[in-house]
Design a protein around this motif. Structure first.
Motif, PDB file in Angstrom:
ATOM      1  N   GLU A   1      87.990 -26.240  61.036  1.00 34.64           N
ATOM      2  CA  GLU A   1      86.722 -25.614  61.409  1.00 34.64           C
ATOM      3  C   GLU A   1      86.563 -25.560  62.922  1.00 34.64           C
ATOM      4  OE1 GLU A   1      84.750 -24.034  59.535  1.00 34.64           O
ATOM      5  OE2 GLU A   1      85.400 -24.649  57.536  1.00 34.64           O
TER       6      GLU A   1
ATOM      7  N   ILE B   1      88.864 -22.814  64.289  1.00 36.22           N
ATOM      8  CA  ILE B   1      88.307 -21.478  64.059  1.00 36.22           C
ATOM      9  C   ILE B   1      87.184 -21.190  65.054  1.00 36.22           C
ATOM     10  CG2 ILE B   1      87.075 -19.998  62.426  1.00 36.22           C
ATOM     11  CD1 ILE B   1      90.027 -20.388  61.775  1.00 36.22           C
ATOM     12  N   ASP B   2      86.331 -22.170  65.299  1.00 33.53           N
ATOM     13  CA  ASP B   2      85.243 -21.990  66.276  1.00 33.53           C
ATOM     14  C   ASP B   2      85.804 -21.652  67.655  1.00 33.53           C
ATOM     15  OD1 ASP B   2      83.235 -22.475  64.435  1.00 33.53           O
ATOM     16  OD2 ASP B   2      83.089 -24.618  64.899  1.00 33.53           O
TER      17      ASP B   2
ATOM     18  N   LEU C   1      87.373 -18.087  67.749  1.00 34.79           N
ATOM     19  CA  LEU C   1      86.386 -17.013  67.797  1.00 34.79           C
ATOM     20  C   LEU C   1      85.716 -16.916  69.166  1.00 34.79           C
ATOM     21  CD1 LEU C   1      84.741 -17.516  64.280  1.00 34.79           C
ATOM     22  CD2 LEU C   1      86.283 -15.673  64.969  1.00 34.79           C
TER      23      LEU C   1
ATOM     24  N   ALA D   1      90.598 -14.282  61.839  1.00 37.98           N
ATOM     25  CA  ALA D   1      89.470 -15.217  61.782  1.00 37.98           C
ATOM     26  C   ALA D   1      88.136 -14.480  61.755  1.00 37.98           C
ATOM     27  CB  ALA D   1      89.529 -16.171  62.966  1.00 37.98           C
ATOM     28  N   GLU D   2      88.063 -13.366  62.466  1.00 41.82           N
ATOM     29  CA  GLU D   2      86.830 -12.581  62.485  1.00 41.82           C
ATOM     30  C   GLU D   2      86.528 -11.978  61.116  1.00 41.82           C
ATOM     31  OE1 GLU D   2      87.694  -9.803  65.557  1.00 41.82           O
ATOM     32  OE2 GLU D   2      87.335 -11.250  67.189  1.00 41.82           O
TER      33      GLU D   2
ATOM     34  N   ARG E   1      86.142 -16.984  57.823  1.00 43.74           N
ATOM     35  CA  ARG E   1      86.616 -18.282  58.297  1.00 43.74           C
ATOM     36  C   ARG E   1      87.776 -18.823  57.467  1.00 43.74           C
ATOM     37  NH1 ARG E   1      83.314 -20.628  62.066  1.00 43.74           N
ATOM     38  NH2 ARG E   1      84.263 -22.674  61.653  1.00 43.74           N
ATOM     39  N   GLU E   2      87.903 -18.388  56.229  1.00 46.05           N
ATOM     40  CA  GLU E   2      88.967 -18.891  55.368  1.00 46.05           C
ATOM     41  C   GLU E   2      90.218 -18.001  55.385  1.00 46.05           C
ATOM     42  OE1 GLU E   2      88.769 -21.875  52.922  1.00 46.05           O
ATOM     43  OE2 GLU E   2      87.770 -22.180  54.845  1.00 46.05           O
TER      44      GLU E   2
END
Length: 446
Positions: A206, A209-210, A213, A239-240, A243-244
């Protein structure tokens, strides 16, 4: 025989086309603008340089379409496949190569061939006379691109292709990472340990991914649109989309067991593949990116095991140029408005090293037949080569034409076989058996 075949571009397609024609006894002039005119992606002036991944993908010729294409090219005495086999690296069921020795072999074989002459000059026009193959690839120069646009009367189509980063092996923390091919695939211990794996917990994923982005990305120029090819999406674009998405794509954790923590299932896994024979370089699989260099370094070092990573090459992004081939090329890959010119390789709208080289193989043989006054049978549509050339010259919808990898979706159905996932294994074997038969017959008729 006095006619020469001029080939523009010394990449996969141009090199293969030159080899095939020269082996048929045709005198070839291979035009390569490097090193006089450079591109941002190439590091050398060698023929067949691999500028992105070092993988030719699956080598399974019974259950995979690209593996079938490998088989067909080998049967046709492909220079690219011969060189790849010589410099093969462990990669599970894939065909990966040591990129520099691979290109050196191609360069040496072409330069030493008695029927090949090399010219290091940029070609900027489409000639009216002589036999020509343009295999200038996704980095077709601006001047030549303008000439193509002028001749075809159509705007060039473009998508963005991204390059994955390469990491120095010695900088990877092996107390965190481990070597294993997914599902332990491979016939030898070396093949079963062809990939390096970096595990992530849910919290680590997580956070990654943050950061992905939020990272600074390369901006597009005015008038450019992000028409990406789905087989080579930048990780931040994936990723955009959700999130998975990465966790179900290049970071999927399936088929792997962490020997450091065998009872703990990773939430996501980043895989790296060996990039040279020495095992000193690893590329991050599926991690093409358009992040700016500073952002890349900080974001990629969030991957467990890569906290202290040193990068031999960071990722990049560039514009990829290709023709709307269904409207511009005939079934012999000739430009309809100038039949003395053929196009081959990625510029025709195929995607991938192998697909590009295979179109060069066909263009070289077709041009050689024209020069020698021989009659070349039509490429059988039920072969992998035939499925590809049919797609780009006739089978695709021109309005929505996009670059395509070889896949079984391009093949005509085999009568009597059921569809769906359960029948896939038998169906794929039927496709490959049929393709090998018709391809062998086609080669024997030359």
């Amino acid at each position: 025989m006095t006619d020469k075949l001029h080939i523009v571009g010394g990449g996969m397609a141009g090199s293969e086309a030159a080899w095939q024609a020269a082996e048929k006894g045709v005198h070839v002039v291979l035009h390569e603008m490097r090193p006089k005119v450079k591109t941002f992606a190439h590091r050398t002036e060698m023929f067949g340089e691999m500028v992105c991944s070092n993988s030719f993908r699956s080598d399974d010729d019974e259950q995979n379409a690209v593996g079938l294409l490998h088989w067909e090219m080998r049967a046709a005495d492909s220079l690219i496949m011969t060189s790849a086999s010589t410099h093969r690296l462990p990669a599970g069921g894939a065909l990966a190569v040591d990129r520099d020795p691979f290109a050196e072999t191609i360069t040496q074989k072409l330069k030493s061939h008695p029927n090949v002459q090399v010219s290091y000059e940029e070609v900027t026009e489409l000639p009216d006379q002589g036999q020509w193959i343009f295999a200038t690839g996704p980095l077709t120069s601006e001047a030549l691109g303008a000439a193509i646009q002028k001749e075809t009367g159509a705007d060039r189509l473009a998508f963005f292709d991204a390059i994955a980063p390469i990491v120095y092996a010695e900088s990877i923390d092996m107390s965190v990472a481990w070597m294993q091919s997914r599902y332990d695939k491979g016939e030898t211990e070396e093949e079963r340990k062809a990939y390096l794996n970096c595990p992530m917990t849910k919290d680590q994923y997580e956070a990654f991914i943050d950061a992905l982005l939020a990272a600074d990305k390369t901006e597009f120029h005015d008038g450019e649109t992000a028409g990406y090819f789905d087989g080579c999406l930048p990780i931040e674009v994936m990723a955009e989309r959700g999130r998975e998405t990465l966790r179900h794509g290049p970071m999927k954790p399936v088929g792997l067991t962490n020997p450091h923590k065998p009872e703990e299932k990773a939430y996501a896994v980043v895989q790296l593949r060996r990039d040279n024979a020495l095992g000193t370089l690893f590329n991050i699989v599926g991690f093409q990116t358009k992040m700016k260099y500073g952002a890349q370094t900080s974001v990629l070092k969030m991957i467990p095991g890569l906290e202290d990573a040193s990068f031999a090459r960071l990722g990049g992004i560039h514009r990829n140029t290709f023709l709307n081939s269904p409207t511009l090329l005939d079934n012999q890959m000739r430009l309809k408005s100038k039949p003395n010119i053929r196009f081959a390789g990625q510029v025709t709208g195929v995607e991938g090293y192998v697909e590009s080289a295979s179109m060069g193989l066909l263009a070289g043989r077709m041009s050689a037949a024209d020069i020698l006054g021989a009659e070349l049978p039509l490429v059988p549509q039920d072969s992998a080569h035939g499925a590809l050339i049919h797609h780009i010259t006739d089978g695709a919808e021109a309005k929505t034409f996009q670059p395509m990898n070889v896949n079984f979706g391009l093949f005509r159905p085999v009568d009597g076989l059921k569809g769906g996932r359960r029948g896939r294994k038998d169906r794929y074997k039927a496709y490959t058996d049929r393709a090998k038969s018709v391809w062998s017959e086609w080669l024997s008729g030359q």
